[in-house]
Design a protein around this motif. Structure first.
Motif, PDB file in Angstrom:
ATOM      1  N   UNK A  11       1.218  -0.656   0.267  1.00 21.00           N
ATOM      2  CA  UNK A  11      -0.160  -0.339   0.146  1.00 21.00           C
ATOM      3  C   UNK A  11       0.730   1.135   0.011  1.00 21.00           C
ATOM      4  N   UNK A  12       0.519   2.359  -1.167  1.00 26.31           N
ATOM      5  CA  UNK A  12       1.040   3.382  -0.828  1.00 26.31           C
ATOM      6  C   UNK A  12       0.740   4.080  -1.215  1.00 26.31           C
ATOM      7  N   UNK A  13       1.222   5.618   0.014  1.00 29.70           N
ATOM      8  CA  UNK A  13       0.005   6.786  -0.393  1.00 29.70           C
ATOM      9  C   UNK A  13       0.794   7.969  -0.500  1.00 29.70           C
ATOM     10  N   UNK A  22       6.464  10.043   0.381  1.00 31.44           N
ATOM     11  CA  UNK A  22       5.655   8.369   0.161  1.00 31.44           C
ATOM     12  C   UNK A  22       6.209   7.987   1.078  1.00 31.44           C
ATOM     13  N   UNK A  23       4.401   7.006   2.020  1.00 32.15           N
ATOM     14  CA  UNK A  23       4.370   5.970   2.926  1.00 32.15           C
ATOM     15  C   UNK A  23       3.629   4.775   2.045  1.00 32.15           C
ATOM     16  N   UNK A  24       4.693   4.217   2.743  1.00 36.18           N
ATOM     17  CA  UNK A  24       5.015   2.673   2.008  1.00 36.18           C
ATOM     18  C   UNK A  24       4.511   1.503   3.642  1.00 36.18           C
ATOM     19  N   UNK A 137      -0.766   6.464   6.992  1.00 36.59           N
ATOM     20  CA  UNK A 137      -1.889   6.182   5.619  1.00 36.59           C
ATOM     21  C   UNK A 137      -3.171   6.133   5.698  1.00 36.59           C
ATOM     22  N   UNK A 138      -3.240   6.731   6.272  1.00 36.31           N
ATOM     23  CA  UNK A 138      -4.726   7.316   6.339  1.00 36.31           C
ATOM     24  C   UNK A 138      -5.066   8.318   5.304  1.00 36.31           C
ATOM     25  N   UNK A 291      -5.696   2.571   8.676  1.00 37.65           N
ATOM     26  CA  UNK A 291      -6.463   3.729   9.170  1.00 37.65           C
ATOM     27  C   UNK A 291      -6.617   4.002   7.464  1.00 37.65           C
ATOM     28  N   UNK A 292      -8.070   4.120   7.332  1.00 39.45           N
ATOM     29  CA  UNK A 292      -8.245   5.096   5.640  1.00 39.45           C
ATOM     30  C   UNK A 292      -7.902   4.104   4.738  1.00 39.45           C
ATOM     31  N   UNK A 293      -7.319   3.137   4.517  1.00 41.52           N
ATOM     32  CA  UNK A 293      -6.352   2.793   3.759  1.00 41.52           C
ATOM     33  C   UNK A 293      -7.950   1.538   2.965  1.00 41.52           C
TER      34      UNK A 293
END
Length: 630
Positions: A11-13, A22-24, A137-138, A291-293
């Motif tokens: 999951x990448x945000x 970038x959050x992975x 990540x949310x 959260x929120x993904x």
């Protein structure tokens, strides 16, 4: 030579207001990555498993109690225990953003933030990082993202090495080297030669390469590949096909692009795009609350008790009693065109069935038709392709890579992810065909390939509608039961790894029969259809299976993609066919309704070629595609 099977979910945000952040969150069994350059501050933890990191000439063992740090301008390489899965979280913060966060509230200070330590050993720090990462990540407002990042950096400052503000490491680079670096960064698509760089910088090729590596951590060619991969990330996020990206950025071919991207980023381009599209459920052994993904099992994604959009039941007697002929005589006329296209650097061979309306009314809708596992285009795909074409819908039946007439080595590999990539490539091929409407392409999957079709549809904006016949939408629990329990699964995975090791070490690859009435090594021993010459045992099929396939096939789970599916779906199935419970579970988890037609008493292999079930299924699917591919 072949690589061991790799499984990976990500999951990448990238927050819309902070596109360079970038959050992975991921899980993978990838074994190694090539040395790659960091162009941002990267912080990460391993939540399960472990790996080895090579950074600034030192070997580190990274464990769950460590926070790992990489400095911009530094290179690193990671290696992982053989075939061991690991889970991790990372945050990448650009240089300017890091400087602003680090110096927030401090007077003065400029230059580079130098973090001397690669590993910070602190379980509380790693736990705090995980908590902040989970929140990031949310779906957060810009102010919330800023506050969370400031909190993260505040904690990092408490652990950072002293004298953390220093001059930029690139300040000492000679202007000629800086020019070469900037030239490569500005022209990722050009195949720049060392001679060209030498002429531009007035340095000998040998001297240029040695100095470039000393100052920037990589030789020129590797630095250019790094720039290409960074550009590829943006193009993947924009929806550009992998083949087009490979051409756009100067890679030798799509295979070269996929290989380079995977080694640098630690995931395939397809996995990266999938991660950007939406988070994916990780294995049962590594449970996350994201959260929120879109992965938390809230009421939004729990199976719903509801009436299906269309759920008719037709008796087997009525269906099997139908004796309409299959082929051109069944309805409208059509022609067959032999076609080829590329997927993963391999030539794919297919048959495109074009209805007669093509020449009279212009481009027509089309569907990609795929069959059961271990099959080729001349089996059930050809039957359903003819049925669709006779009803005015063009249909492409093709051989997956390593099967039938298509290229690819080793042969007869049942790799769900590779097959889904082939489906995406087929859709892109159809979208460029002059006789096909690019905005009206669907997918028709029979048995196991329905699961591959789901995976492809989630990644492809080209595929607009789906129809399944007796789909094999399995689950790990169903597979474990069907193959004889957890020990049997483990034994098959070990067989897969042994076959991969043998091929890598000796070049030998021993295939076994796919189906047989006499050879007990056969994967489908005594199974009908595949052992009957007048049915599935067609001359074109070489009837082999590669044991290397087991690990990838057993580890593939289509169920997490159900809530992510946006295309309209229609399913024709029977409670008497294979694993109907998997289809019920999949449909229940979907966000939208699925059309359903359940035939009473029709068995799995009846759907493959028996005129009655084939005709009923084809009529229903043709109506579905006509309505959804307008």
């Amino acid at each position: 030579m072949t690589k061991a099977t790799t499984t990976e979910t990500f999951s990448i945000r990238r927050p819309p207001d902070y596109p360079d952040l970038e959050f992975v969150l991921g899980q993978s069994s990838r074994r190694t990555s090539m040395r790659h350059l960091h162009d941002a501050y990267r912080f990460g933890i391993v939540e399960s498993g472990q790996w080895s990191s090579f950074y600034r000439g030192v070997h580190y063992d990274v464990r769950p109690e460590h926070l790992q740090i990489a400095q911009p301008g530094e290179t690193s390489r990671c290696e992982f225990p053989r075939a061991t899965a690991y889970a991790f979280r990372t945050v990448s913060i650009p240089i300017e953003a890091m400087r602003e966060l680090w110096l927030s509230g401090q007077a003065g200070g400029s230059g580079e933030i130098v973090l001397a330590d690669h590993l910070l050993a602190s379980r509380p720090l790693a736990t705090h990082f995980a908590r902040v990462h989970q929140a990031l990540m949310g779906q957060r407002s810009p102010l919330e993202v800023s506050a969370l990042l400031q909190e993260l950096v505040r904690v990092l400052r408490q652990w950072a090495a002293p004298n953390d503000i220093g001059p930029s490491s690139e300040a000492d680079a000679p202007s000629a080297l800086a020019f070469a670096r900037d030239f490569l960064a500005a022209h990722p698509e050009r195949n720049v030669t060392l001679r060209e760089l030498s002429d531009l910088t007035q340095l000998s090729g040998f001297h240029l390469t040695r100095l470039f590596r000393r100052h920037f951590g990589l030789p020129p060619h590797a630095f250019q590949n790094h720039c290409r991969v960074q550009k590829a990330k943006a193009l993947l996020a924009g929806g550009m096909p992998q083949s087009a990206i490979a051409s756009e950025l100067g890679f030798a071919d799509q295979s070269h692009f996929i290989r380079t991207f995977g080694r640098q980023v630690g995931m395939t381009p397809l996995s990266y795009r999938k991660g950007l599209f939406g988070a994916r459920t990780l294995s049962k052994n590594v449970q996350y609350a994201i959260a929120g993904s879109g992965l938390e099992r809230s009421s939004t994604f729990l199976p719903k008790a509801r009436e299906p959009h269309m759920n008719r039941a037709i008796s087997a007697a009525a269906v099997l009693g139908t004796t309409l002929a299959i082929g051109p005589a069944a309805a409208g006329a059509f022609s067959v065109e032999r076609v080829t296209f590329q997927s993963g650097g391999v030539q794919i061979v297919g048959d495109l069935y074009l209805p007669e309306e093509v020449g009279q009314e212009g481009p027509v809708p089309a569907v990609i038709v795929t069959g059961a596992w271990m099959t080729i285009k001349e089996q059930m795909p050809a039957i359903y392709a003819r049925e669709m074409a006779s009803r005015g819908i063009a249909a492409l039946a093709f051989d997956f890579r390593s099967w039938g007439e298509s290229g690819g080595e080793p042969r007869s590999v049942e790799d769900p992810v590779a097959k889904s990539e082939d489906i995406v490539a087929a859709a892109e091929f159809l979208a460029g065909h002059p006789e096909i409407r690019a905005d009206a392409i669907g997918g028709l999957g029979v048995c196991a390939s329905a699961a591959y079709m789901v995976h492809a549809a989630v990644h492809s904006g080209v595929i607009k509608s789906l129809g399944f016949v007796a789909p094999g939408l399995s689950t790990p629990e169903i597979i474990e039961t069907n193959v004889g329990g957890a020990e049997a699964v483990a034994a098959l995975i070990e067989t897969s790894r042994a076959a991969a090791a043998e091929l890598e070490e000796t070049g030998r690859n021993t295939l076994v029969p796919a189906a047989s009435l006499t050879d007990h090594r056969a994967i489908m021993f005594g199974v009908p259809y595949y052992t009957e010459p007048d049915r599935g045992l067609v001359p074109e099929w070489d009837n082999t299976f590669n044991p290397i396939s087991w690990e990838a096939w057993l580890g593939f789970d289509p169920q997490p993609f159900a809530p992510l599916l946006r295309q309209p779906l229609f399913v024709v199935h029977s409670e008497a066919a294979a694993i109907p419970q998997g289809t019920h579970q999949f449909i229940a988890a979907m966000e939208s309704e699925a059309g359903q037609l359940w035939l009473e008493g029709v068995e799995q292999f009846d759907f493959y070629d028996r005129p009655g079930p084939v005709t009923v299924a084809s009529d229903a699917l043709a109506r579905h595609f006509a309505a959804t591919l307008q």
